[in-house]
Design an enzyme around this catalytic site. Structure first.
Site, short mmCIF file in Angstrom:
data_model
loop_
_atom_site.label_atom_id
_atom_site.label_comp_id
_atom_site.label_asym_id
_atom_site.label_seq_id
_atom_site.Cartn_x
_atom_site.Cartn_y
_atom_site.Cartn_z
N ARG A 173 0.89 -1.17 0.00
CA ARG A 173 0.00 0.00 0.00
C ARG A 173 0.93 1.22 0.00
O ARG A 173 1.58 1.51 1.01
CB ARG A 173 -0.90 -0.03 1.24
CG ARG A 173 -1.93 1.09 1.34
CD ARG A 173 -2.78 0.86 2.59
NE ARG A 173 -3.66 1.98 2.86
CZ ARG A 173 -4.91 2.08 2.44
NH1 ARG A 173 -5.43 1.12 1.70
NH2 ARG A 173 -5.66 3.12 2.74
N HIS A 229 -6.98 1.54 -6.76
CA HIS A 229 -7.29 0.78 -5.55
C HIS A 229 -8.05 -0.48 -5.97
O HIS A 229 -9.26 -0.60 -5.75
CB HIS A 229 -8.12 1.62 -4.59
CG HIS A 229 -8.14 1.11 -3.18
ND1 HIS A 229 -7.66 -0.13 -2.82
CD2 HIS A 229 -8.59 1.68 -2.03
CE1 HIS A 229 -7.80 -0.29 -1.52
NE2 HIS A 229 -8.36 0.78 -1.02
N GLN A 284 -10.34 -2.49 -3.49
CA GLN A 284 -11.61 -1.84 -3.22
C GLN A 284 -12.55 -2.03 -4.41
O GLN A 284 -13.75 -2.30 -4.24
CB GLN A 284 -11.41 -0.36 -2.94
CG GLN A 284 -12.70 0.38 -2.58
CD GLN A 284 -13.31 -0.13 -1.29
OE1 GLN A 284 -12.66 -0.17 -0.26
NE2 GLN A 284 -14.58 -0.54 -1.34
N ASP A 304 -17.03 9.06 -1.99
CA ASP A 304 -15.83 8.89 -1.17
C ASP A 304 -15.51 10.24 -0.55
O ASP A 304 -16.10 11.27 -0.90
CB ASP A 304 -14.67 8.38 -2.04
CG ASP A 304 -13.48 7.89 -1.22
OD1 ASP A 304 -13.59 7.83 0.02
OD2 ASP A 304 -12.45 7.57 -1.82
N CYS A 351 -16.48 3.57 0.34
CA CYS A 351 -15.35 2.70 0.65
C CYS A 351 -14.88 2.84 2.10
O CYS A 351 -14.16 1.97 2.59
CB CYS A 351 -14.20 2.96 -0.32
SG CYS A 351 -13.56 4.65 -0.25
N ARG A 354 -14.43 -6.70 1.33
CA ARG A 354 -12.99 -6.48 1.17
C ARG A 354 -12.22 -7.75 1.50
O ARG A 354 -11.23 -8.09 0.83
CB ARG A 354 -12.53 -5.32 2.06
CG ARG A 354 -12.95 -3.93 1.59
CD ARG A 354 -12.22 -3.53 0.31
NE ARG A 354 -10.79 -3.65 0.46
CZ ARG A 354 -10.01 -2.69 0.99
NH1 ARG A 354 -10.53 -1.55 1.39
NH2 ARG A 354 -8.70 -2.86 1.07
#
Length: 288
Positions: free
Chosen positions: A95, A122, A125, A205, A244, A272
């Protein structure tokens, strides 16, 4: 060897396979006796917990690595870090701040590299988002999804997935906040009400992500008309709400929406873990 740095990397067939594996209860233990490196240059609650549990469910041992333990791109090159971690682990997950670091790692080793988030993408996600839509709508092809706000890394991965699998995504963003590229089946508009009309899912988001604090006020002003509230959601086709997380309640979404009866954010969060399990199994060669 199969790296997973973006949704586009896996293609439509790979994406369908990962989603099918994510729903499977019989993946076995392909990571039995093996390690998975989880390198975090940026912290995360959902990513760490979902990835660690997914590794355990596949029989493996997750090793959490903080940024101060590995000077990625500073004390050591990204290539040397990847080569070192490949000595011990069957998957290297990272990450990172800059997507280029992942590309350097993937180019240096045959051990699969998994993107847990970068500045541009991402994919984990995106997989969870697509899995959630598929579960609730029963399909992906032809499903109308609206994304409201900054077309960030989360939005890009969602857009790539929708484009590959035939979902109809409309992104509503102010000028300068949309996706810079065009994707088949993805429409971009300025008016959020236009985007949610007829949508079965409405997604948003945060307006200010990690590392954007210096421009926080500018971003809040630009996105102030893009809050997903009860009035906006009412313009949709009785849509499910997606986010998310973490959410900044009162900014991009109201309590009434995120806690409302059509909110699917906790299913999304649980997915997830399931989608991470499916993704890693696929990277190791499993097919439904």
């Amino acid at each position: 060897m199969t790296h997973l740095l973006t949704i586009a990397d896996v293609g439509a067939d790979g994406l369908r396979q990962i989603l099918a594996l994510s729903e499977s209860a019989s993946l076995g233990r392909p990571l039995q006796g093996k390690g998975v490196a989880l390198y975090f240059q940026k912290p995360s609650a959902r990513t760490r917990n979902s990835m660690e549990m997914a590794v355990v469910q596949l029989g493996g041992h997750p090793v959490y690595i903080q940024k101060d333990e590995v000077g990625l791109g500073t004390r050591e090159t990204a290539e040397d870090v990847a080569r070192t971690l490949a000595c011990y682990h069957s998957i290297i997950a990272a990450r990172v701040m800059e997507h280029g670091l992942l590309e350097q790692m993937a180019a240096a080793t045959d051990t699969p590299v998994l993107n847990m988030l970068s500045d541009s993408d991402h994919p984990l996600q995106g997989l969870a988002d697509l899995l959630t839509v598929k579960q609730l709508a029963g399909r992906l092809e032809g499903v109308k999804v609206a994304y409201i706000g900054d077309a960030n890394n989360v939005c890009r991965s969602l857009a790539e997935g929708c484009s590959l699998l035939g979902a109809e995504l409309t992104i509503a963003s102010p000028e300068g906040y949309g996706l810079p590229e065009e994707l088949e089946g993805v429409r971009q508009v300025v008016d959020p009400a236009e985007a949610v009309e007829g949508a079965a899912f409405v997604y948003t988001d945060v307006w200010v992500s990690m590392g954007q604090d210096a421009e926080a006020e500018e971003r809040r002003q630009a996105l102030s008309a893009y809050q997903v509230n009860e009035a906006l959601l009412a313009k949709s086709s009785d849509a499910h709400f997606l986010h998310c997380l973490p959410a900044r309640r009162g900014e991009e979404v109201t309590d009434g929406v995120i806690d409302g009866p059509k909110s699917a954010v906790w299913r999304q969060a649980e997915n997830r873990m399931h989608s991470a399990r499916g993704a890693m199994a696929w990277m190791l060669g499993a097919r439904p």
